[in-house]
Design an enzyme around this catalytic site. Sequence first.
Site, PDB file in Angstrom:
ATOM      1  N   GLU A  41      12.519  30.134  45.786  1.00  0.00           N
ATOM      2  CA  GLU A  41      11.906  29.553  44.585  1.00  0.00           C
ATOM      3  C   GLU A  41      12.610  30.106  43.345  1.00  0.00           C
ATOM      4  O   GLU A  41      12.872  31.295  43.253  1.00  0.00           O
ATOM      5  CB  GLU A  41      10.406  29.878  44.576  1.00  0.00           C
ATOM      6  N   THR A  50       5.644  21.476  38.508  1.00  0.00           N
ATOM      7  CA  THR A  50       4.689  20.388  38.288  1.00  0.00           C
ATOM      8  C   THR A  50       3.372  20.652  39.018  1.00  0.00           C
ATOM      9  O   THR A  50       2.316  20.182  38.592  1.00  0.00           O
ATOM     10  CB  THR A  50       5.322  19.060  38.765  1.00  0.00           C
ATOM     11  N   HIS A  59      -6.488  12.209  45.462  1.00  0.00           N
ATOM     12  CA  HIS A  59      -6.798  10.795  45.259  1.00  0.00           C
ATOM     13  C   HIS A  59      -7.458  10.184  46.488  1.00  0.00           C
ATOM     14  O   HIS A  59      -7.152  10.552  47.630  1.00  0.00           O
ATOM     15  CB  HIS A  59      -5.524  10.035  44.881  1.00  0.00           C
ATOM     16  N   ARG A 323       6.215  14.513  35.770  1.00  0.00           N
ATOM     17  CA  ARG A 323       6.306  13.890  37.097  1.00  0.00           C
ATOM     18  C   ARG A 323       7.784  13.695  37.429  1.00  0.00           C
ATOM     19  O   ARG A 323       8.557  13.250  36.570  1.00  0.00           O
ATOM     20  CB  ARG A 323       5.611  12.531  37.099  1.00  0.00           C
ATOM     21  N   SER A 349       3.139  11.532  41.305  1.00  0.00           N
ATOM     22  CA  SER A 349       1.761  11.343  41.744  1.00  0.00           C
ATOM     23  C   SER A 349       1.723  10.231  42.784  1.00  0.00           C
ATOM     24  O   SER A 349       2.441   9.229  42.636  1.00  0.00           O
ATOM     25  CB  SER A 349       0.901  10.957  40.536  1.00  0.00           C
ATOM     26  N   CYS A 414     -14.934  35.512  29.123  1.00  0.00           N
ATOM     27  CA  CYS A 414     -15.214  34.062  29.064  1.00  0.00           C
ATOM     28  C   CYS A 414     -15.484  33.506  30.450  1.00  0.00           C
ATOM     29  O   CYS A 414     -16.406  32.729  30.664  1.00  0.00           O
ATOM     30  CB  CYS A 414     -14.028  33.311  28.461  1.00  0.00           C
ATOM     31  N   CYS A 452      -8.688  39.535  27.374  1.00  0.00           N
ATOM     32  CA  CYS A 452      -8.364  40.177  28.656  1.00  0.00           C
ATOM     33  C   CYS A 452      -6.879  40.410  28.906  1.00  0.00           C
ATOM     34  O   CYS A 452      -6.524  41.160  29.812  1.00  0.00           O
ATOM     35  CB  CYS A 452      -8.959  39.370  29.807  1.00  0.00           C
TER      36      CYS A 452
HETATM   37  C1  LIG Z   1       0.378  15.179  34.341  1.00  0.00           C
HETATM   38  C2  LIG Z   1       0.412  15.056  35.849  1.00  0.00           C
HETATM   39  C3  LIG Z   1      -0.759  14.786  36.543  1.00  0.00           C
HETATM   40  C4  LIG Z   1      -0.723  14.653  37.922  1.00  0.00           C
HETATM   41  N1  LIG Z   1      -1.896  14.497  38.594  1.00  0.00           N
HETATM   42  C5  LIG Z   1      -1.891  14.435  39.943  1.00  0.00           C
HETATM   43  C6  LIG Z   1      -3.110  14.337  40.641  1.00  0.00           C
HETATM   44  O1  LIG Z   1      -4.183  14.372  40.060  1.00  0.00           O
HETATM   45  N2  LIG Z   1      -3.060  14.209  41.981  1.00  0.00           N
HETATM   46  C7  LIG Z   1      -1.887  14.173  42.668  1.00  0.00           C
HETATM   47  O2  LIG Z   1      -1.915  14.002  43.881  1.00  0.00           O
HETATM   48  N3  LIG Z   1      -0.709  14.329  42.034  1.00  0.00           N
HETATM   49  C8  LIG Z   1      -0.690  14.477  40.687  1.00  0.00           C
HETATM   50  N4  LIG Z   1       0.476  14.655  40.017  1.00  0.00           N
HETATM   51  C9  LIG Z   1       1.715  14.767  40.791  1.00  0.00           C
HETATM   52  C10 LIG Z   1       1.844  16.153  41.441  1.00  0.00           C
HETATM   53  O3  LIG Z   1       1.583  17.178  40.511  1.00  0.00           O
HETATM   54  C11 LIG Z   1       3.248  16.289  42.000  1.00  0.00           C
HETATM   55  O4  LIG Z   1       3.509  15.182  42.829  1.00  0.00           O
HETATM   56  C12 LIG Z   1       3.429  17.556  42.838  1.00  0.00           C
HETATM   57  O5  LIG Z   1       2.960  18.689  42.159  1.00  0.00           O
HETATM   58  C13 LIG Z   1       4.903  17.708  43.168  1.00  0.00           C
HETATM   59  O6  LIG Z   1       5.070  18.861  43.927  1.00  0.00           O
HETATM   60  P1  LIG Z   1       6.523  19.343  44.312  1.00  0.00           P
HETATM   61  O7  LIG Z   1       6.368  20.506  45.228  1.00  0.00           O
HETATM   62  O8  LIG Z   1       7.327  18.196  44.804  1.00  0.00           O
HETATM   63  O9  LIG Z   1       7.214  19.758  42.925  1.00  0.00           O
HETATM   64  P2  LIG Z   1       7.047  21.058  42.008  1.00  0.00           P
HETATM   65  O10 LIG Z   1       5.661  21.534  41.953  1.00  0.00           O
HETATM   66  O11 LIG Z   1       7.707  20.771  40.716  1.00  0.00           O
HETATM   67  O12 LIG Z   1       7.870  22.155  42.789  1.00  0.00           O
HETATM   68  C14 LIG Z   1       9.280  22.172  42.792  1.00  0.00           C
HETATM   69  C15 LIG Z   1       9.708  23.627  42.762  1.00  0.00           C
HETATM   70  O13 LIG Z   1      11.119  23.700  42.913  1.00  0.00           O
HETATM   71  C16 LIG Z   1      11.568  24.806  42.153  1.00  0.00           C
HETATM   72  N5  LIG Z   1      13.009  24.670  41.938  1.00  0.00           N
HETATM   73  C17 LIG Z   1      13.657  23.811  41.109  1.00  0.00           C
HETATM   74  N6  LIG Z   1      14.981  24.026  41.164  1.00  0.00           N
HETATM   75  C18 LIG Z   1      15.183  25.027  42.061  1.00  0.00           C
HETATM   76  C19 LIG Z   1      16.341  25.710  42.552  1.00  0.00           C
HETATM   77  N7  LIG Z   1      17.574  25.419  42.115  1.00  0.00           N
HETATM   78  N8  LIG Z   1      16.163  26.707  43.471  1.00  0.00           N
HETATM   79  C20 LIG Z   1      14.909  27.039  43.898  1.00  0.00           C
HETATM   80  N9  LIG Z   1      13.787  26.438  43.454  1.00  0.00           N
HETATM   81  C21 LIG Z   1      13.930  25.440  42.567  1.00  0.00           C
HETATM   82  C22 LIG Z   1      10.743  24.713  40.882  1.00  0.00           C
HETATM   83  O14 LIG Z   1      10.725  25.946  40.178  1.00  0.00           O
HETATM   84  C23 LIG Z   1       9.381  24.307  41.438  1.00  0.00           C
HETATM   85  O15 LIG Z   1       8.544  25.426  41.668  1.00  0.00           O
HETATM   86  C24 LIG Z   1       0.501  14.778  38.633  1.00  0.00           C
HETATM   87  C25 LIG Z   1       1.669  15.072  37.930  1.00  0.00           C
HETATM   88  C26 LIG Z   1       1.624  15.221  36.551  1.00  0.00           C
HETATM   89  C27 LIG Z   1       2.877  15.575  35.814  1.00  0.00           C
END
Ligand SMILES: Cc1cc2nc3c(=O)[nH]c(=O)nc-3n(C[C@H](O)[C@H](O)[C@H](O)COP(=O)(O)OP(=O)(O)OC[C@H]3O[C@@H](n4cnc5c(N)ncnc54)[C@H](O)[C@@H]3O)c2cc1C
Length: 504
Positions: A41, A50, A59, A323, A349, A414, A452
């Site tokens: 990570e 994200t 959902h 996203r 999402s 809080c 805190c």
């Molecule tokens: C405003 C908003 C609201 C949303 N609401 C919902 C919801 O209510 N319900 C739902 O199901 N989904 C929702 N989503 C979508 C959801 O948040 C994402 O689909 C999900 O979090 C994606 O997860 P991920 O693991 O693919 O990406 P991320 O959580 O972004 O994880 C990717 C990771 O890769 C790491 N990384 C990047 N580059 C490198 C590298 N070179 N080497 C090592 N690590 C690296 C990053 O640091 C990060 O920790 C929402 C998104 C947004 C923006």
Amino acid sequence: MPNDVFSQHASYDVAIVGGGAAGCAIARELSRTTATTILLERDIEVGFGTSKANSGIIHGGHHSGPNTLKGQLEWEGNQLWDDLSRDLGFGFARIGELTVAFDTAQLETLDRLEANGHAKGVPGLERWDRDRLRREEPNLSPEAIAAVFAPTTGVVNPYEACFLMLESACRNGVEFRGESPVTGLEYLESEGDRWLISTPRGQLTARFVINAAGLYADAIADLAGVRTFTIRPRKGEEYLLDKRLNGYVSRVIFPCPTPVSKGILVIPTYDGTLMVGPTAHFVEDKEDDTTSADGATQVFESVTRLVPGISARDCIAEFAGLRAVADTEDFIIGTTAKPGFINVAGIQSPGLTAAPAIARHVIDILHNEGLTTDRRDDFEPTIPHPIHFISLSTEEQIALADRDPSFARMICRCELVTEGEIREALDRGARCLDGLKFRTRAGMGRCQGGFCSGRCMELIAEKYDIPITEVTKRGGSSWIACDRVDVAVDIAPASPTDRNSQDG
Ligand SMILES: Cc1cc2nc3c(=O)[nH]c(=O)nc-3n(C[C@H](O)[C@H](O)[C@H](O)COP(=O)(O)OP(=O)(O)OC[C@H]3O[C@@H](n4cnc5c(N)ncnc54)[C@H](O)[C@@H]3O)c2cc1C
């Protein structure tokens, strides 16, 4: 969870790049098997991308159609969250949702949502009329004429889910390295089809690389020489409201969705705080998590149409998430032109909802690609559940404080978080102020950490035996305190247009 440098050319079956909801769920699923796995990570802790900056909704299963991968994995994922939360102990509750129509034209959208749900076998969908809406959600706008009710929708603490999925994976043998951004990927055909993975902390090899890097999945695919897509960030701004509105609505309230967004919602978060948002617009910068006056206006104008009693004056904090949107607008999960490199990209999402199903899908792909593993006999599905002092009965609180006086010392007034909870979070892997905040809620209340933060920093410094000047907000160079500053003080009046971006 150790966080030290790699042993020289450490070798694994699987390396996961990225510790968001997808990467952590994949790590946990792999920990059921005998595969040797490492999760790399970029950030100091998992879930800081994200996966921490979203609406926290599991959902209901009926929003996406059955003909897309995200539509299929949304419903499959939805059904896995009960067992996951029971085994790991993070906050999750099926509170249900209403998608609300305001005119007869929108009734067609409600028909489509119901048809999606029926095609996927989502149970319990109901059509509610105006009278039922008034009875069940009296603070909803009286102009709403009908709604689809979905009992399958839930809310979750998304960052807590990431931390605990990783903890479970590590307790079952997965290795984790934070602050280890992947900077190079080389396919070594001559050395038994392995990948050489470079990070600033050292190199390692793995037979399989899982690209779960969120917004940077296109850059990681590029490093591997297999990029076929581009990720664009679509920003969503969210606004958290004062506790006085807790319970004002009891279900997630959706307007009728648009083609690019599920709309601006009213969300009773798992912890009870109401949240409103998100917006949806493309931005260029993948690090741009600022909120804006325009975003706030758009959010509050939309939600006051749904729930007129909500006011922008109730906002106590705001944040934005990005996203990771692929050109196809669908998830990209699968093999690539080079053996062993697997994309888990474009996870916009409902990626949080789908994460446990994405993990199962990836394990199937790995097996099809020749990963031979056995189920581990000693896999332990449960972990000790984190203590949340505020949710205990008075008798339980007294007994706990008698047993361990650190639970009698209040750190966050809080959110009523005790020193015992902070110490426990540190023992379970918190490494920075945000890591404590997202595990315990210390700093998430009305004063936003004003009371805190200092004590939390002292406890981090004590745990890791570092000076307080080395304690960070979220790793890297996000230090909070400095030794001494010799500067001439020239305080200019703050601009009335300045806005602060804050995490919720
Ligand atoms: C405003 C908003 C609201 C949303 N609401 C919902 C919801 O209510 N319900 C739902 O199901 N989904 C929702 N989503 C979508 C959801 O948040 C994402 O689909 C999900 O979090 C994606 O997860 P991920 O693991 O693919 O990406 P991320 O959580 O972004 O994880 C990717 C990771 O890769 C790491 N990384 C990047 N580059 C490198 C590298 N070179 N080497 C090592 N690590 C690296 C990053 O640091 C990060 O920790 C929402 C998104 C947004 C923006």
